[in-house]
Design an enzyme around this catalytic site. Structure first.
Site, PDB file in Angstrom:
ATOM      1  N   VAL A  38      -0.948  -4.069 -10.704  1.00  0.00           N
ATOM      2  CA  VAL A  38      -1.002  -2.646 -10.383  1.00  0.00           C
ATOM      3  C   VAL A  38      -0.174  -1.825 -11.368  1.00  0.00           C
ATOM      4  CG1 VAL A  38      -0.502  -0.893  -8.651  1.00  0.00           C
ATOM      5  CG2 VAL A  38      -1.477  -3.091  -7.947  1.00  0.00           C
ATOM      6  N   ARG A  80      10.290 -10.053 -16.802  1.00  0.00           N
ATOM      7  CA  ARG A  80       9.525 -10.906 -17.710  1.00  0.00           C
ATOM      8  C   ARG A  80       9.384 -10.260 -19.090  1.00  0.00           C
ATOM      9  NH1 ARG A  80       4.398 -11.058 -13.920  1.00  0.00           N
ATOM     10  NH2 ARG A  80       5.081  -8.859 -13.821  1.00  0.00           N
ATOM     11  N   VAL A 137      -1.676   1.942   1.624  1.00  0.00           N
ATOM     12  CA  VAL A 137      -2.563   1.579   2.738  1.00  0.00           C
ATOM     13  C   VAL A 137      -3.972   1.241   2.267  1.00  0.00           C
ATOM     14  CG1 VAL A 137      -3.648   2.378   4.876  1.00  0.00           C
ATOM     15  CG2 VAL A 137      -1.263   2.915   4.421  1.00  0.00           C
ATOM     16  N   GLY A 192      -5.234   1.362  -0.993  1.00  0.00           N
ATOM     17  CA  GLY A 192      -5.465   1.167  -2.412  1.00  0.00           C
ATOM     18  C   GLY A 192      -6.027   2.444  -3.008  1.00  0.00           C
ATOM     19  N   ILE A 249      -8.575   4.100  -1.808  1.00  0.00           N
ATOM     20  CA  ILE A 249      -9.231   4.933  -0.797  1.00  0.00           C
ATOM     21  C   ILE A 249      -8.269   6.038  -0.353  1.00  0.00           C
ATOM     22  CG2 ILE A 249     -10.449   4.952   1.412  1.00  0.00           C
ATOM     23  CD1 ILE A 249     -10.603   1.885   1.205  1.00  0.00           C
ATOM     24  N   GLU A 282      -4.213 -14.888  -2.539  1.00  0.00           N
ATOM     25  CA  GLU A 282      -3.084 -15.485  -3.242  1.00  0.00           C
ATOM     26  C   GLU A 282      -3.060 -16.999  -3.007  1.00  0.00           C
ATOM     27  OE1 GLU A 282      -1.130 -13.797  -5.162  1.00  0.00           O
ATOM     28  OE2 GLU A 282      -1.754 -11.756  -4.626  1.00  0.00           O
ATOM     29  N   ASP A 300      -0.492  -8.317   6.403  1.00  0.00           N
ATOM     30  CA  ASP A 300      -0.801  -7.204   5.503  1.00  0.00           C
ATOM     31  C   ASP A 300      -1.437  -6.048   6.273  1.00  0.00           C
ATOM     32  OD1 ASP A 300      -1.372  -6.199   2.600  1.00  0.00           O
ATOM     33  OD2 ASP A 300      -3.316  -6.099   3.586  1.00  0.00           O
ATOM     34  N   LYS A 313      -0.014  -2.031   7.201  1.00  0.00           N
ATOM     35  CA  LYS A 313      -0.792  -0.826   6.908  1.00  0.00           C
ATOM     36  C   LYS A 313      -1.019   0.020   8.160  1.00  0.00           C
ATOM     37  CE  LYS A 313      -3.117  -2.930   2.946  1.00  0.00           C
ATOM     38  NZ  LYS A 313      -4.371  -3.511   2.419  1.00  0.00           N
TER      39      LYS A 313
END
Length: 412
Positions: free
Chosen positions: A11, A44, A127, A129, A131, A185, A196, A200
């Site tokens: 992201v 990283r 919540v 993404g 949308i 994942e 998840d 939300k």
């Protein structure tokens, strides 16, 4: 104005890409004379990356640079995200986050700091993404009392259930497929066990009902125990199984909230949400039913929502745009067992006809379900509506049946 990104994963790199690709239009909409990405914080190294020169490892560099007015948090997790975000807000920097775990657990605290420091804390991407959900709920539907919300809020579980429904594949097979396709994942627990989706719906309920709803107050079940037999019974009942996150207003001071797999009638708009797509059905007392639909995750869709929040912060520079809800001093979520529902029950019975007679005698007018090639000792039925506590108490008295699966019937 300068922007910093904390976390350069999928992201975060998407945010950097959108800021660069659409720089001119974003700058124009931001109402700023300049808008540049100055730092990217990550532990990283990214040798050869086009933004390698921007990558730093010391958070204090961002914190103490007064030219950084907006910080984008895409680190994920609760720590050190909470410490970093709260420090940025305390320093007078607006923060945009996609971190649902952070907002669900600490949103009330961070919103209070933002209010005190006259900066913005925005989290549209946490919540749905890509949308748009947070803005419409807080602004476009502000004239409504939101009576209830039902959501398919996790693309991984919806992908798995879609494959089980459409292709007859079992849970373990589809989970491996989801992992191979990058939808799940390596450790899929947060998705398949409902955590998840719980985070939300907590964010949405907090926003709509004005008091922080903590994830540990919401009864949560996942889809890992869903069997293909349940999928077939749902189809013959006239619907599908979906992982539904729901919140309802009970009275002026209390609400109900739950996350669980449920039978969804085929007539519902949520029944036709497939694959990795998400949807939220909002029921307002003036507008009626409104559905938000789209991809709930993904690099660029999520980055799109984040950058929209960045633009909002720019437009509010010198003031604030921060959604607000108060901290919860006592649990406002009622016991899910005291809420009305109907239950789908699949059970084993050595004498099926006698067992069904006992079921009818106990529950009243049940709907008996059938499926092709069911074992002779298997029965399935849907109960009348009652409190879940009463229904489960009745089920416990039926010693002639062994429950194999119990799912709720959604009212969406």
């Amino acid at each position: 104005m300068n922007v910093a990104i904390m976390g350069y994963g999928v992201v975060g790199s998407g945010v950097a890409e959108v800021l660069k690709k659409n720089h001119e239009s974003i700058l124009k909409k931001s109402m700023q004379s300049t808008l540049e990405l100055k730092y990217i914080l990550d532990i990283r190294d990214f040798p050869g990356d086009e933004n390698e020169s921007l990558i730093i490892k010391d958070f204090d560099t961002i914190l103490h640079d007064e030219s950084v007015g907006i910080v984008v948090e895409t680190m994920g997790g609760l720590h050190p995200a909470f410490e970093f975000v709260s420090a940025c807000l305390q320093a007078g920097k607006s923060v945009v986050s996609s971190n649902k775990e952070l907002v669900a657990a600490k949103g009330d605290v961070l919103l209070r700091i933002a209010e005190e420091k006259n900066v913005s804390f925005l989290f549209e991407a946490s919540v749905g993404g890509g949308i748009p959900i947070i803005r419409p709920l807080s602004q476009c539907l502000a004239a409504n009392e939101i009576d209830e919300m039902y959501g398919i809020l996790n693309g991984t579980t919806n992908f798995i259930l879609t494959k089980m429904i459409d292709e007859g594949l079992d849970f373990d097979t589809v989970l491996r497929m989801a992992q191979e396709n990058g939808y799940a994942e390596k450790d899929p627990t947060a998705d398949v066990e409902g955590h998840d989706a719980c985070r939300k719906i907590c964010i949405l309920a907090s926003l709509v009902y004005g008091t922080h709803v903590y994830p540990d107050s919401v009864h949560t079940e996942g889809i890992s125990k869903i069997d293909l037999a349940d999928v077939e019974y749902a189809k013959n009942w006239g619907g599908v199984i979906k992982l539904i996150a729901q919140a309802k207003k009970v009275d002026e001071n209390r609400l109900s909230a739950i996350v669980s797999p449920a039978f969804v009638p085929g007539s519902s708009q949520l029944a036709n949400v497939h694959d990795v797509f998400n949807a939220l059905l909002v029921r307002g007392n003036a507008v009626g039913d409104v559905v938000f639909y789209g991809r709930g995750a993904g690099k660029l869709p999520t980055a799109s929502a984040i950058v929209a929040d960045v633009i909002d912060c720019c437009q509010q520079d010198g003031t604030k745009k921060a959604y607000g809800w108060k901290s919860c001093e006592e649990n406002i979520v009622v016991d899910y067992l005291d809420q009305n529902t109907a239950l789908y029950i699949r059970a084993e019975a050595q004498a099926p006809q006698e067992a069904l007679a006992a079921v009818r005698n106990t529950f009243g007018a049940v709907t008996v379900l059938t499926r092709k090639d069911a074992p002779e000792t298997e029965i399935a039925f849907v109960t009348p509506v009652d409190t879940e506590r009463a229904l489960r108490t009745k089920l416990d008295t039926l010693h002639s049946v062994k429950p194999l699966s119990v799912l709720r019937i959604a009212e969406c």
